[in-house]
Scaffold this motif. Structure first.
Motif, PDB file in Angstrom:
ATOM      1  N   THR A 154      22.810  -7.225  15.920  1.00  0.00           N
ATOM      2  CA  THR A 154      21.120  -7.600  17.364  1.00  0.00           C
ATOM      3  C   THR A 154      22.078  -7.969  18.360  1.00  0.00           C
ATOM      4  O   THR A 154      23.370  -7.891  18.066  1.00  0.00           O
ATOM      5  N   TYR A 155      21.294  -7.953  19.106  1.00  0.00           N
ATOM      6  CA  TYR A 155      21.130  -7.970  20.168  1.00  0.00           C
ATOM      7  C   TYR A 155      20.570  -8.812  20.802  1.00  0.00           C
ATOM      8  O   TYR A 155      19.336  -8.686  20.678  1.00  0.00           O
ATOM      9  N   TYR A 156      20.725  -9.508  22.129  1.00  0.00           N
ATOM     10  CA  TYR A 156      19.979 -10.476  22.414  1.00  0.00           C
ATOM     11  C   TYR A 156      20.397 -11.257  23.877  1.00  0.00           C
ATOM     12  O   TYR A 156      21.244 -11.699  24.433  1.00  0.00           O
ATOM     13  N   ALA A 157      18.972 -10.860  25.041  1.00  0.00           N
ATOM     14  CA  ALA A 157      19.384 -11.271  26.519  1.00  0.00           C
ATOM     15  C   ALA A 157      19.477 -13.334  25.824  1.00  0.00           C
ATOM     16  O   ALA A 157      19.716 -13.391  25.733  1.00  0.00           O
ATOM     17  N   ASP A 158      20.974 -12.910  27.403  1.00  0.00           N
ATOM     18  CA  ASP A 158      21.439 -14.739  27.641  1.00  0.00           C
ATOM     19  C   ASP A 158      20.148 -15.494  27.476  1.00  0.00           C
ATOM     20  O   ASP A 158      20.235 -16.945  27.013  1.00  0.00           O
ATOM     21  N   SER A 159      19.255 -15.352  27.922  1.00  0.00           N
ATOM     22  CA  SER A 159      18.098 -16.029  28.825  1.00  0.00           C
ATOM     23  C   SER A 159      17.297 -15.849  27.326  1.00  0.00           C
ATOM     24  O   SER A 159      16.862 -17.462  27.060  1.00  0.00           O
ATOM     25  N   VAL A 160      17.116 -15.353  26.500  1.00  0.00           N
ATOM     26  CA  VAL A 160      16.571 -16.187  24.918  1.00  0.00           C
ATOM     27  C   VAL A 160      17.763 -16.362  23.824  1.00  0.00           C
ATOM     28  O   VAL A 160      16.543 -16.189  23.204  1.00  0.00           O
ATOM     29  N   LYS A 161      18.861 -16.169  24.103  1.00  0.00           N
ATOM     30  CA  LYS A 161      19.235 -16.870  22.699  1.00  0.00           C
ATOM     31  C   LYS A 161      19.290 -17.938  22.390  1.00  0.00           C
ATOM     32  O   LYS A 161      19.089 -18.503  23.207  1.00  0.00           O
ATOM     33  N   GLY A 162      18.830 -17.973  20.916  1.00  0.00           N
ATOM     34  CA  GLY A 162      19.190 -19.077  20.000  1.00  0.00           C
ATOM     35  C   GLY A 162      17.744 -19.400  20.124  1.00  0.00           C
ATOM     36  O   GLY A 162      16.864 -19.988  19.815  1.00  0.00           O
ATOM     37  N   ARG A 163      16.067 -18.834  20.761  1.00  0.00           N
ATOM     38  CA  ARG A 163      15.107 -19.530  20.710  1.00  0.00           C
ATOM     39  C   ARG A 163      14.641 -18.112  20.019  1.00  0.00           C
ATOM     40  O   ARG A 163      13.303 -18.207  20.022  1.00  0.00           O
ATOM     41  N   PHE A 164      15.013 -16.298  20.687  1.00  0.00           N
ATOM     42  CA  PHE A 164      14.348 -15.613  20.024  1.00  0.00           C
ATOM     43  C   PHE A 164      15.098 -14.520  18.539  1.00  0.00           C
ATOM     44  O   PHE A 164      15.778 -15.043  19.687  1.00  0.00           O
ATOM     45  N   THR A 165      14.499 -14.735  18.176  1.00  0.00           N
ATOM     46  CA  THR A 165      14.280 -13.639  16.744  1.00  0.00           C
ATOM     47  C   THR A 165      14.185 -12.302  16.684  1.00  0.00           C
ATOM     48  O   THR A 165      12.782 -12.574  16.007  1.00  0.00           O
ATOM     49  N   ILE A 166      15.036 -11.770  16.367  1.00  0.00           N
ATOM     50  CA  ILE A 166      13.964 -10.119  16.062  1.00  0.00           C
ATOM     51  C   ILE A 166      14.509  -9.903  14.440  1.00  0.00           C
ATOM     52  O   ILE A 166      16.184 -10.033  13.936  1.00  0.00           O
ATOM     53  N   SER A 167      13.851  -9.077  13.847  1.00  0.00           N
ATOM     54  CA  SER A 167      14.168  -8.743  12.456  1.00  0.00           C
ATOM     55  C   SER A 167      13.303  -7.828  12.481  1.00  0.00           C
ATOM     56  O   SER A 167      12.008  -7.306  12.939  1.00  0.00           O
ATOM     57  N   ARG A 168      13.374  -6.854  11.449  1.00  0.00           N
ATOM     58  CA  ARG A 168      12.440  -5.525  10.547  1.00  0.00           C
ATOM     59  C   ARG A 168      12.434  -5.427   9.341  1.00  0.00           C
ATOM     60  O   ARG A 168      12.934  -5.557   8.432  1.00  0.00           O
ATOM     61  N   ASP A 169      10.984  -5.337   8.731  1.00  0.00           N
ATOM     62  CA  ASP A 169      10.285  -5.031   7.474  1.00  0.00           C
ATOM     63  C   ASP A 169      10.494  -2.969   7.044  1.00  0.00           C
ATOM     64  O   ASP A 169       9.147  -3.045   7.759  1.00  0.00           O
ATOM     65  N   ASN A 170      11.669  -2.618   7.120  1.00  0.00           N
ATOM     66  CA  ASN A 170      11.076  -1.291   6.586  1.00  0.00           C
ATOM     67  C   ASN A 170      10.425  -1.180   5.996  1.00  0.00           C
ATOM     68  O   ASN A 170       9.479  -0.164   6.593  1.00  0.00           O
ATOM     69  N   ALA A 171      10.089  -1.069   4.766  1.00  0.00           N
ATOM     70  CA  ALA A 171       8.959  -1.355   3.977  1.00  0.00           C
ATOM     71  C   ALA A 171       7.080  -1.513   4.070  1.00  0.00           C
ATOM     72  O   ALA A 171       6.561  -0.580   4.098  1.00  0.00           O
ATOM     73  N   LYS A 172       7.272  -2.187   5.551  1.00  0.00           N
ATOM     74  CA  LYS A 172       6.046  -2.194   6.563  1.00  0.00           C
ATOM     75  C   LYS A 172       5.934  -1.468   7.320  1.00  0.00           C
ATOM     76  O   LYS A 172       5.123  -1.324   8.137  1.00  0.00           O
ATOM     77  N   ASN A 173       7.160  -0.804   8.131  1.00  0.00           N
ATOM     78  CA  ASN A 173       7.597  -0.420   9.314  1.00  0.00           C
ATOM     79  C   ASN A 173       7.143  -1.183  10.324  1.00  0.00           C
ATOM     80  O   ASN A 173       6.660  -0.322  11.526  1.00  0.00           O
ATOM     81  N   THR A 174       7.984  -1.750  10.564  1.00  0.00           N
ATOM     82  CA  THR A 174       7.273  -2.675  11.631  1.00  0.00           C
ATOM     83  C   THR A 174       8.849  -3.664  12.319  1.00  0.00           C
ATOM     84  O   THR A 174      10.018  -4.488  10.762  1.00  0.00           O
ATOM     85  N   VAL A 175       9.065  -3.932  12.940  1.00  0.00           N
ATOM     86  CA  VAL A 175       9.584  -4.581  13.700  1.00  0.00           C
ATOM     87  C   VAL A 175       9.310  -5.785  14.124  1.00  0.00           C
ATOM     88  O   VAL A 175       7.976  -6.184  15.156  1.00  0.00           O
ATOM     89  N   TYR A 176       9.418  -7.243  13.919  1.00  0.00           N
ATOM     90  CA  TYR A 176       8.962  -8.580  14.926  1.00  0.00           C
ATOM     91  C   TYR A 176       9.957  -9.398  15.150  1.00  0.00           C
ATOM     92  O   TYR A 176      11.185  -8.949  15.641  1.00  0.00           O
ATOM     93  N   LEU A 177       9.229  -9.722  16.347  1.00  0.00           N
ATOM     94  CA  LEU A 177      10.323 -10.382  17.930  1.00  0.00           C
ATOM     95  C   LEU A 177       9.637 -12.299  16.840  1.00  0.00           C
ATOM     96  O   LEU A 177       8.013 -12.371  18.326  1.00  0.00           O
ATOM     97  N   GLN A 178      10.353 -13.013  16.424  1.00  0.00           N
ATOM     98  CA  GLN A 178       9.368 -14.276  16.549  1.00  0.00           C
ATOM     99  C   GLN A 178       9.790 -15.233  18.095  1.00  0.00           C
ATOM    100  O   GLN A 178      11.256 -14.993  18.445  1.00  0.00           O
ATOM    101  N   MET A 179       9.290 -15.886  19.107  1.00  0.00           N
ATOM    102  CA  MET A 179      10.031 -16.683  20.085  1.00  0.00           C
ATOM    103  C   MET A 179       9.770 -17.225  19.757  1.00  0.00           C
ATOM    104  O   MET A 179       8.175 -18.485  19.872  1.00  0.00           O
TER     105      MET A 179
END
Length: 123
Positions: free
Chosen positions: A58-83
């Protein structure tokens, strides 16, 4: 037809949370790296977070590190961004994008784009 559709945007108060979703149709995300980008009025599109196709890099911009989390669920063919801990400066249209295999943080390196979802952080 290859398509990405974002959802989950909206209006939230500072300090609040949102979870964005990026759903793919017409293709499987298994072999694609996914990036989240955002663009505020009058500003260039910037990379927020990316996740690789296979090993979970994963990669995060400095401005969002520690606040945003990216994840993926390939079974659902979906990627999430928790902010979390959202700030007014996070206000922008958020886009997800896909490219084969390895992550990149430059928008021009991505091949497929969603239509965007508006995130507004305001009291």
């Amino acid at each position: 037809q290859l398509q990405l559709v974002e959802s989950g945007g909206g209006l939230v108060q500072p300090g609040g949370s949102l979870r964005l979703s990026c759903a793919a149709s017409g293709f499987t995300l298994d072999y694609y790296a996914i990036g989240w980008f955002r663009q505020a009025p009058g500003k260039e599109r910037e990379g927020v977070s990316c996740i690789s196709s296979s090993d979970g890099t994963t990669y995060y911009a400095d401005s969002v590190k520690g606040r945003f989390t990216i994840s993926r669920d390939n079974a659902k063919n979906t990627v999430y961004l928790q902010m979390n801990s959202l700030k007014p400066e996070d206000t922008a249209v958020y886009y997800c994008a896909a490219r084969l295999f390895a992550i990149r943080v430059v928008a021009a390196d991505y091949d497929y784009w969603g239509q965007g979802t508006q995130v507004t952080v305001s009291s």
